[in-house]
Write a protein that holds these residues in place. Structure first.
Motif, PDB file in Angstrom:
ATOM      1  N   PHE A 161     -23.368  22.814 -42.621  1.00  0.00           N
ATOM      2  CA  PHE A 161     -23.419  23.058 -44.066  1.00  0.00           C
ATOM      3  C   PHE A 161     -24.584  23.972 -44.425  1.00  0.00           C
ATOM      4  CE2 PHE A 161     -21.303  18.694 -44.978  1.00  0.00           C
ATOM      5  CZ  PHE A 161     -20.100  19.222 -44.538  1.00  0.00           C
ATOM      6  N   ARG A 162     -25.701  23.852 -43.703  1.00  0.00           N
ATOM      7  CA  ARG A 162     -26.821  24.762 -43.954  1.00  0.00           C
ATOM      8  C   ARG A 162     -26.432  26.202 -43.630  1.00  0.00           C
ATOM      9  NH1 ARG A 162     -30.293  22.523 -47.220  1.00  0.00           N
ATOM     10  NH2 ARG A 162     -31.698  24.233 -46.656  1.00  0.00           N
ATOM     11  N   ALA A 163     -25.615  26.370 -42.588  1.00  0.00           N
ATOM     12  CA  ALA A 163     -25.146  27.716 -42.251  1.00  0.00           C
ATOM     13  C   ALA A 163     -24.139  28.228 -43.271  1.00  0.00           C
ATOM     14  CB  ALA A 163     -24.533  27.717 -40.856  1.00  0.00           C
ATOM     15  N   ILE A 164     -23.283  27.327 -43.772  1.00  0.00           N
ATOM     16  CA  ILE A 164     -22.225  27.742 -44.693  1.00  0.00           C
ATOM     17  C   ILE A 164     -22.749  27.964 -46.105  1.00  0.00           C
ATOM     18  CG2 ILE A 164     -20.070  27.008 -45.793  1.00  0.00           C
ATOM     19  CD1 ILE A 164     -19.450  25.499 -43.167  1.00  0.00           C
ATOM     20  N   PHE A 165     -23.523  27.004 -46.608  1.00  0.00           N
ATOM     21  CA  PHE A 165     -23.954  27.054 -48.004  1.00  0.00           C
ATOM     22  C   PHE A 165     -25.277  27.788 -48.202  1.00  0.00           C
ATOM     23  CE2 PHE A 165     -21.403  23.013 -48.042  1.00  0.00           C
ATOM     24  CZ  PHE A 165     -20.360  23.516 -48.792  1.00  0.00           C
ATOM     25  N   GLU A 166     -26.165  27.718 -47.208  1.00  0.00           N
ATOM     26  CA  GLU A 166     -27.507  28.288 -47.372  1.00  0.00           C
ATOM     27  C   GLU A 166     -27.735  29.517 -46.500  1.00  0.00           C
ATOM     28  OE1 GLU A 166     -28.991  26.871 -49.737  1.00  0.00           O
ATOM     29  OE2 GLU A 166     -27.764  25.050 -49.842  1.00  0.00           O
ATOM     30  N   ASN A 167     -26.720  29.918 -45.727  1.00  0.00           N
ATOM     31  CA  ASN A 167     -26.817  31.103 -44.855  1.00  0.00           C
ATOM     32  C   ASN A 167     -27.965  31.001 -43.845  1.00  0.00           C
ATOM     33  OD1 ASN A 167     -24.616  32.536 -46.048  1.00  0.00           O
ATOM     34  ND2 ASN A 167     -25.943  33.060 -47.772  1.00  0.00           N
ATOM     35  N   GLU A 168     -28.283  29.787 -43.409  1.00  0.00           N
ATOM     36  CA  GLU A 168     -29.293  29.605 -42.378  1.00  0.00           C
ATOM     37  C   GLU A 168     -28.630  29.677 -41.004  1.00  0.00           C
ATOM     38  OE1 GLU A 168     -32.376  26.766 -44.887  1.00  0.00           O
ATOM     39  OE2 GLU A 168     -31.022  25.889 -43.411  1.00  0.00           O
ATOM     40  N   ARG A 169     -29.377  30.151 -40.036  1.00  0.00           N
ATOM     41  CA  ARG A 169     -28.784  30.389 -38.724  1.00  0.00           C
ATOM     42  C   ARG A 169     -29.513  29.632 -37.628  1.00  0.00           C
ATOM     43  NH1 ARG A 169     -27.200  36.847 -38.451  1.00  0.00           N
ATOM     44  NH2 ARG A 169     -25.989  36.910 -40.395  1.00  0.00           N
ATOM     45  N   GLY A 170     -28.768  29.350 -36.568  1.00  0.00           N
ATOM     46  CA  GLY A 170     -29.343  28.816 -35.348  1.00  0.00           C
ATOM     47  C   GLY A 170     -30.213  27.600 -35.555  1.00  0.00           C
ATOM     48  N   ARG A 171     -31.405  27.649 -34.948  1.00  0.00           N
ATOM     49  CA  ARG A 171     -32.302  26.502 -34.982  1.00  0.00           C
ATOM     50  C   ARG A 171     -32.843  26.225 -36.371  1.00  0.00           C
ATOM     51  NH1 ARG A 171     -36.382  27.726 -30.135  1.00  0.00           N
ATOM     52  NH2 ARG A 171     -36.185  29.813 -31.057  1.00  0.00           N
ATOM     53  N   ALA A 172     -32.876  27.235 -37.234  1.00  0.00           N
ATOM     54  CA  ALA A 172     -33.321  27.001 -38.615  1.00  0.00           C
ATOM     55  C   ALA A 172     -32.376  26.034 -39.326  1.00  0.00           C
ATOM     56  CB  ALA A 172     -33.393  28.320 -39.373  1.00  0.00           C
ATOM     57  N   ALA A 173     -31.088  26.171 -39.085  1.00  0.00           N
ATOM     58  CA  ALA A 173     -30.116  25.244 -39.687  1.00  0.00           C
ATOM     59  C   ALA A 173     -30.283  23.843 -39.116  1.00  0.00           C
ATOM     60  CB  ALA A 173     -28.696  25.750 -39.440  1.00  0.00           C
ATOM     61  N   LEU A 174     -30.571  23.737 -37.817  1.00  0.00           N
ATOM     62  CA  LEU A 174     -30.791  22.423 -37.212  1.00  0.00           C
ATOM     63  C   LEU A 174     -32.044  21.760 -37.789  1.00  0.00           C
ATOM     64  CD1 LEU A 174     -30.016  23.127 -33.424  1.00  0.00           C
ATOM     65  CD2 LEU A 174     -28.463  22.344 -35.207  1.00  0.00           C
ATOM     66  N   ARG A 175     -33.115  22.538 -37.933  1.00  0.00           N
ATOM     67  CA  ARG A 175     -34.350  21.970 -38.488  1.00  0.00           C
ATOM     68  C   ARG A 175     -34.152  21.526 -39.932  1.00  0.00           C
ATOM     69  NH1 ARG A 175     -36.784  26.309 -35.479  1.00  0.00           N
ATOM     70  NH2 ARG A 175     -36.704  27.618 -37.344  1.00  0.00           N
ATOM     71  N   ALA A 176     -33.419  22.319 -40.720  1.00  0.00           N
ATOM     72  CA  ALA A 176     -33.183  21.950 -42.118  1.00  0.00           C
ATOM     73  C   ALA A 176     -32.342  20.688 -42.215  1.00  0.00           C
ATOM     74  CB  ALA A 176     -32.494  23.107 -42.845  1.00  0.00           C
ATOM     75  N   SER A 177     -31.355  20.549 -41.339  1.00  0.00           N
ATOM     76  CA  SER A 177     -30.533  19.340 -41.335  1.00  0.00           C
ATOM     77  C   SER A 177     -31.372  18.120 -40.959  1.00  0.00           C
ATOM     78  CB  SER A 177     -29.378  19.507 -40.346  1.00  0.00           C
ATOM     79  OG  SER A 177     -28.608  18.326 -40.255  1.00  0.00           O
ATOM     80  N   ARG A 178     -32.231  18.272 -39.981  1.00  0.00           N
ATOM     81  CA  ARG A 178     -33.084  17.150 -39.576  1.00  0.00           C
ATOM     82  C   ARG A 178     -34.041  16.764 -40.705  1.00  0.00           C
ATOM     83  NH1 ARG A 178     -37.276  16.980 -34.382  1.00  0.00           N
ATOM     84  NH2 ARG A 178     -38.100  14.896 -34.829  1.00  0.00           N
ATOM     85  N   ALA A 179     -34.537  17.760 -41.442  1.00  0.00           N
ATOM     86  CA  ALA A 179     -35.451  17.470 -42.551  1.00  0.00           C
ATOM     87  C   ALA A 179     -34.762  16.657 -43.647  1.00  0.00           C
ATOM     88  CB  ALA A 179     -36.000  18.773 -43.128  1.00  0.00           C
ATOM     89  N   LEU A 180     -33.475  16.912 -43.858  1.00  0.00           N
ATOM     90  CA  LEU A 180     -32.742  16.144 -44.868  1.00  0.00           C
ATOM     91  C   LEU A 180     -32.592  14.681 -44.478  1.00  0.00           C
ATOM     92  CD1 LEU A 180     -29.815  18.542 -45.901  1.00  0.00           C
ATOM     93  CD2 LEU A 180     -31.767  17.855 -47.294  1.00  0.00           C
ATOM     94  N   VAL A 181     -32.472  14.437 -43.177  1.00  0.00           N
ATOM     95  CA  VAL A 181     -32.225  13.082 -42.687  1.00  0.00           C
ATOM     96  C   VAL A 181     -33.526  12.321 -42.455  1.00  0.00           C
ATOM     97  CG1 VAL A 181     -31.116  11.749 -40.838  1.00  0.00           C
ATOM     98  CG2 VAL A 181     -30.069  13.861 -41.645  1.00  0.00           C
ATOM     99  N   ALA A 182     -34.636  13.038 -42.277  1.00  0.00           N
ATOM    100  CA  ALA A 182     -35.906  12.399 -41.928  1.00  0.00           C
ATOM    101  C   ALA A 182     -36.301  11.363 -42.968  1.00  0.00           C
ATOM    102  CB  ALA A 182     -37.002  13.461 -41.820  1.00  0.00           C
TER     103      ALA A 182
END
Length: 292
Positions: A161-182
């Protein structure tokens, strides 16, 4: 020690209750997903077809290879491998279209389907790369133990969803997803698993009913189901196409539930690390005092 343990346990329950109360319940997510599906079913119809058609085409190709190449398994495997690549890419593209459509409907800002199809095509490679990284992390966790795989699955559940909605790529999308769940891993994991489990059970039940009806209408399928014999190519293709259609019909439910939780998390923002924030604030205050 017993009093301290009791206080700590009470504090832990209180924190988890507050976290749970800040997020929509699993029942709310399921109910809202079903309501949106019922209200906007005509809008979801085109993505449903986009998801179904590549899978149906692959089932037909497998049927044709089994009919015309019954004694050449290597040739059949090569043809199916070549057919699976475009079918898989088309399915992912259709899924991205569905996710963007459901996200727009949830926020009240839907875009026209042709525009979504074009945008999704442009995001396809970055989305595939993010999902590949997340799948590699979860797969690596399974090689270690089940628990690490579960943790990675929860952390990176929103990377796509970070890649689709926020245009984040690669590890940046993974880090953003982890930050939401932290800081709220267990509540988020429950809200991911509960709707997925409920909808999966419904899909399994609907598929069983549909195959049973097909068995009543088609004697060859009925005989295969009753005798538990090897499924001939024709009935196998019919069953695959029918179950693919049922799964495609349910795809908006899974997508909407997942996006509903994602929107709730992004509305509240990522969980904050108060310990580090306090240290940073103290450090900034000390620096400000030193400046004349």
């Amino acid at each position: 020690k017993k009093r301290f343990s009791l206080l700590y346990f009470t504090f832990f329950l209180l924190i988890n209750f507050l976290i749970f109360s800040m997020l929509p319940s699993a029942g709310t997510i399921i109910r809202e997903s079903v309501q949106l599906y019922r209200k906007k079913f005509e809008t979801f119809w085109f993505p449903i077809l986009f998801i179904f058609i590549p899978n149906a085409a692959f089932a037909l190709i497998r049927f044709v290879t089994e009919i015309f190449l019954p004694t050449e398994p290597e040739a059949r495997a090569s043809i199916l491998l070549l057919a699976q690549i475009p079918a898989g890419l088309a399915t992912v593209w259709a899924t991205v279209v569905l996710i963007q459509l459901a996200g727009g409907l949830l926020t009240g800002t839907p875009k026209p389907l042709p525009e979504l199809a074009k945008e999704s095509l442009g995001k396809l490679l970055s989305v595939l790369w993010v999902y590949a990284l997340a799948a590699a992390a979860v797969g690596g966790g399974f090689l270690l133990l089940l628990f690490p795989a579960l943790v990675f699955a929860g952390w990176f559940a929103f990377a796509g969803f970070r890649a689709i909605f926020e245009n984040e790529r690669g590890r940046a999308a993974l880090r953003a997803s982890r930050a939401l769940v932290a800081g709220r891993f267990a509540p988020v994991l429950w809200r991911l698993a509960a709707p997925a489990t409920v909808f999966s059970l419904l899909v399994g039940l609907a598929s069983s009913v549909a195959v049973g009806i097909l068995g009543i209408l088609a004697p060859a399928v009925r005989e295969t189901l009753l005798t538990s014999a090897a499924v001939p190519p024709g009935p196998a293709a019919a069953i695959d196409i029918l179950t693919s259609f049922v799964s495609a019909l349910a795809a908006p439910l899974f997508a909407t539930a997942h996006i509903f939780l994602y929107r709730a998390l992004t509305a509240g923002g990522p969980a904050k690390d108060t310990k580090h924030e306090t240290r940073n604030t103290e450090h900034e205050a000390q620096n400000a005092e030193r400046i004349p």
